[in-house]
Design a protein around this motif. Structure first.
Motif, PDB file in Angstrom:
ATOM      1  N   PHE A 388       0.828  -1.200   0.000  1.00  0.00           N
ATOM      2  CA  PHE A 388       0.000   0.000   0.000  1.00  0.00           C
ATOM      3  C   PHE A 388       0.869   1.258   0.000  1.00  0.00           C
ATOM      4  O   PHE A 388       0.615   2.215  -0.748  1.00  0.00           O
ATOM      5  N   ALA A 389       1.918   1.259   0.828  1.00  0.00           N
ATOM      6  CA  ALA A 389       2.822   2.414   0.897  1.00  0.00           C
ATOM      7  C   ALA A 389       3.508   2.654  -0.443  1.00  0.00           C
ATOM      8  O   ALA A 389       3.628   3.803  -0.898  1.00  0.00           O
ATOM      9  N   PHE A 390       3.952   1.587  -1.096  1.00  0.00           N
ATOM     10  CA  PHE A 390       4.625   1.744  -2.388  1.00  0.00           C
ATOM     11  C   PHE A 390       3.652   2.177  -3.473  1.00  0.00           C
ATOM     12  O   PHE A 390       4.016   2.946  -4.377  1.00  0.00           O
ATOM     13  N   LYS A 391       2.413   1.691  -3.410  1.00  0.00           N
ATOM     14  CA  LYS A 391       1.404   2.140  -4.375  1.00  0.00           C
ATOM     15  C   LYS A 391       1.180   3.650  -4.244  1.00  0.00           C
ATOM     16  O   LYS A 391       1.091   4.376  -5.241  1.00  0.00           O
ATOM     17  N   LEU A 392       1.088   4.112  -2.996  1.00  0.00           N
ATOM     18  CA  LEU A 392       0.919   5.546  -2.761  1.00  0.00           C
ATOM     19  C   LEU A 392       2.128   6.323  -3.254  1.00  0.00           C
ATOM     20  O   LEU A 392       1.999   7.441  -3.777  1.00  0.00           O
ATOM     21  N   ALA A 393       3.320   5.754  -3.080  1.00  0.00           N
ATOM     22  CA  ALA A 393       4.540   6.422  -3.533  1.00  0.00           C
ATOM     23  C   ALA A 393       4.542   6.571  -5.051  1.00  0.00           C
ATOM     24  O   ALA A 393       4.896   7.633  -5.588  1.00  0.00           O
ATOM     25  N   ILE A 394       4.125   5.532  -5.751  1.00  0.00           N
ATOM     26  CA  ILE A 394       4.082   5.586  -7.213  1.00  0.00           C
ATOM     27  C   ILE A 394       3.081   6.634  -7.688  1.00  0.00           C
ATOM     28  O   ILE A 394       3.367   7.443  -8.582  1.00  0.00           O
ATOM     29  N   LEU A 395       1.891   6.630  -7.076  1.00  0.00           N
ATOM     30  CA  LEU A 395       0.875   7.601  -7.457  1.00  0.00           C
ATOM     31  C   LEU A 395       1.306   9.030  -7.136  1.00  0.00           C
ATOM     32  O   LEU A 395       1.042   9.968  -7.898  1.00  0.00           O
ATOM     33  N   SER A 396       1.979   9.212  -6.009  1.00  0.00           N
ATOM     34  CA  SER A 396       2.459  10.544  -5.625  1.00  0.00           C
ATOM     35  C   SER A 396       3.522  11.042  -6.593  1.00  0.00           C
ATOM     36  O   SER A 396       3.563  12.229  -6.945  1.00  0.00           O
ATOM     37  N   TYR A 397       4.378  10.136  -7.003  1.00  0.00           N
ATOM     38  CA  TYR A 397       5.418  10.517  -7.972  1.00  0.00           C
ATOM     39  C   TYR A 397       4.799  10.908  -9.309  1.00  0.00           C
ATOM     40  O   TYR A 397       5.249  11.862  -9.962  1.00  0.00           O
ATOM     41  N   LYS A 398       3.754  10.199  -9.723  1.00  0.00           N
ATOM     42  CA  LYS A 398       3.078  10.551 -10.971  1.00  0.00           C
ATOM     43  C   LYS A 398       2.462  11.944 -10.873  1.00  0.00           C
ATOM     44  O   LYS A 398       2.470  12.704 -11.847  1.00  0.00           O
ATOM     45  N   LYS A 399       1.933  12.284  -9.685  1.00  0.00           N
ATOM     46  CA  LYS A 399       1.392  13.631  -9.487  1.00  0.00           C
ATOM     47  C   LYS A 399       2.510  14.671  -9.525  1.00  0.00           C
ATOM     48  O   LYS A 399       2.329  15.780 -10.038  1.00  0.00           O
ATOM     49  N   LEU A 400       3.668  14.321  -8.968  1.00  0.00           N
ATOM     50  CA  LEU A 400       4.810  15.240  -9.002  1.00  0.00           C
ATOM     51  C   LEU A 400       5.228  15.535 -10.429  1.00  0.00           C
ATOM     52  O   LEU A 400       5.593  16.677 -10.756  1.00  0.00           O
ATOM     53  N   GLN A 401       5.163  14.539 -11.283  1.00  0.00           N
ATOM     54  CA  GLN A 401       5.510  14.739 -12.682  1.00  0.00           C
ATOM     55  C   GLN A 401       4.565  15.731 -13.364  1.00  0.00           C
ATOM     56  O   GLN A 401       4.917  16.321 -14.388  1.00  0.00           O
ATOM     57  N   LYS A 402       3.369  15.905 -12.773  1.00  0.00           N
ATOM     58  CA  LYS A 402       2.395  16.864 -13.302  1.00  0.00           C
ATOM     59  C   LYS A 402       2.437  18.181 -12.514  1.00  0.00           C
ATOM     60  O   LYS A 402       1.485  18.956 -12.542  1.00  0.00           O
ATOM     61  N   ASP A 403       3.546  18.408 -11.786  1.00  0.00           N
ATOM     62  CA  ASP A 403       3.777  19.631 -11.001  1.00  0.00           C
ATOM     63  C   ASP A 403       2.868  19.747  -9.782  1.00  0.00           C
ATOM     64  O   ASP A 403       2.690  20.842  -9.237  1.00  0.00           O
ATOM     65  N   ASP A 404       2.289  18.644  -9.335  1.00  0.00           N
ATOM     66  CA  ASP A 404       1.485  18.628  -8.119  1.00  0.00           C
ATOM     67  C   ASP A 404       2.348  18.059  -6.996  1.00  0.00           C
ATOM     68  O   ASP A 404       2.581  16.844  -6.929  1.00  0.00           O
ATOM     69  N   VAL A 405       2.811  18.923  -6.087  1.00  0.00           N
ATOM     70  CA  VAL A 405       3.790  18.498  -5.081  1.00  0.00           C
ATOM     71  C   VAL A 405       3.169  18.074  -3.753  1.00  0.00           C
ATOM     72  O   VAL A 405       3.857  17.515  -2.897  1.00  0.00           O
TER      73      VAL A 405
END
Length: 449
Positions: A388-405
């Motif tokens: 679950f933690a790694f899934k959240l990390a992947i999704l958060s990184y994808k948001k970062l790529q869209k400039d959502d920090v």
């Protein structure tokens, strides 16, 4: 697969995205759900104050004051057919039921202790998802702004606790304990708990504040500047006053996550430089005050002594972090197949069964989980939490790529809380659930006002 993304098919924009319009135009039941999350948030912060100062005579029942709210949120979403039965929620509920049965039949045999342990899986893990469904990104930012405004009075309280004797009213313990709520003793000073029952609540509060301080320095146009500067000062002051290495490490981790933002997204470099200069200037100014010098001396003494006793920074990292994980897995073969029973590893469980608060199973989280549930169920729970933690990390990184920090910065705290946070302790459990819910909600698109 473990479906968790609020924007995925498991979380369609309607009806799960409950707060896409202004509060005044929401349906009443949605308003009450949102109020329920705010109640959970407020009680998470002030539950300790109720148990110490306001209602000390009912301190024990107040320990689980958030549980009815969490259960209500989950049941309301289930009745509205808006609750996602994912691998994580179904697996957790199954573990809670199986663990309760095995604890009573072949474990410690105490129903109350078993239910106290099972509530983590039956109520609080589902509540994490509920918070993520009910809130939207605007709500997350609003809660972050409230945390900024709370920082100054929290720091003032910690200052009073730091300089007051344990016999003082401000340091009174749970149930009005006159021995005080401070923890440890370094040069005659104890770790202040703030409004919380124990010092870990103070550490977790400022760790969460840190995430939003960094976030709003990247988004200064969306926040009151006075609140941001005040919270920044408060965070810097709180680090030595807390006498907590965990808080220092967490601030460093969030700082590293912020540096990563600057490296990956050059347009944020200006914000990063300004924030760094502000932090540096604050340290320079505060270092000239006696209050900061004394608290820093106490903190450095605590840091040095503890590190020496644990073999330096390497020992701290290996023994307290990786060591706890490794030992939990290696020693799992020496335990009963279904463990010693849910709830036994908590202070509440030890108090009910032995009359003393101690670690009957293990101090580290993974060791406690495997000790309570046995190797099979315990490793299954650890697997779910880490995945679950790694899934959240992947999704958060994808948001970062869209400039959502925002998700990325909340992840800096949420990843470890979800993967190996100490969920047997109610305050730590509450922060893990709340931060996890904020992280899920922050992954949504921002609502239009």
């Amino acid at each position: 697969m473990l479906p968790i993304a609020p924007d995925s098919a498991q979380f369609p924009r309607e009806p799960y995205h409950l707060a896409t319009v202004s509060l005044s135009r929401q349906k009443p039941k949605s308003v009450w759900l949102l109020r329920g999350v705010w109640a959970y948030f407020i009680l998470l912060i002030f539950e300790g104050a109720l148990r110490k100062w306001v209602l000390p005579e009912i301190a024990s029942p107040l320990l689980v004051i958030r549980d009815p709210i969490a259960l209500w949120l989950v049941l309301r979403l289930i009745l509205q057919k808006k609750f996602p039965f994912t691998s994580f929620t179904i697996g957790s509920i199954a573990v809670g039921i199986i663990g309760t049965i095995t604890a009573i039949i072949i474990g410690h045999g105490n129903l109350t202790v078993a239910l106290f342990g099972a509530r983590i899986f039956l109520i609080h893990i589902p509540a994490l998802y509920a918070i993520g469904i009910i809130l939207n990104k605007n709500d997350v930012e609003n809660m972050g702004k409230v945390l900024l405004w709370l920082t100054a009075p929290m720091v003032m309280l910690v200052i009073f606790q730091f300089y007051s004797p344990q016999s003082a009213w401000v340091n009174r313990g749970v149930g009005g304990d006159l021995a005080g709520a401070g923890f440890g003793n370094v040069l005659g000073y104890s770790r202040p708990p703030g409004v919380f029952s124990f010092a870990n609540g103070n550490t977790l509060f400022f760790s969460l504040v840190c995430c939003f301080v960094f976030y709003f320095w990247f988004n200064t146009k969306s926040v009151n500047k006075l609140a941001l500067i005040t919270a920044t000062v408060g965070l810097v002051v709180a680090i030595p006053l807390s006498i907590s290495r965990t808080l220092l490490f967490q601030v460093v981790i969030t700082g590293i996550f912020s540096l990563f933002i600057g490296f990956r997204k050059p347009r944020f470099i200006t914000h990063l430089i300004i924030g760094t200069l502000v932090f540096g200037l604050l340290l320079f100014i505060l270092n000239s005050t006696n209050l900061f010098k004394l608290s820093t001396e106490v903190f450095v003494t605590r840091f040095t002594d503890a590190n020496e006793s644990e073999g330096g920074l390497e020992g701290v990292f290996i023994d307290r972090f990786l060591g706890g994980m490794y030992n939990a897995l290696v020693n799992s073969t020496d335990l009963p197949f279904f463990g010693y029973g849910l709830g036994l590893g908590s202070n509440v469980g030890s108090q009910l069964l032995t009359g003393q608060r101690t670690f009957l199973v293990a101090e580290q989280e993974w060791g406690r989980i495997i000790g309570e549930l046995g190797a099979l169920l315990g490793i299954f729970v650890i697997f779910l939490r880490v995945l679950f933690a790694f899934k959240l990390a992947i999704l958060s990184y994808k948001k970062l790529q869209k400039d959502d920090v925002l998700p990325w910065l909340i992840l800096s705290l949420g990843f470890l809380l979800i993967a190996q946070g100490q969920w047997a302790q109610p305050t730590s459990l509450g922060f893990s659930v709340f931060v996890g819910g904020l992280l899920l909600a922050s992954l949504k698109k921002k609502a239009n006002n």
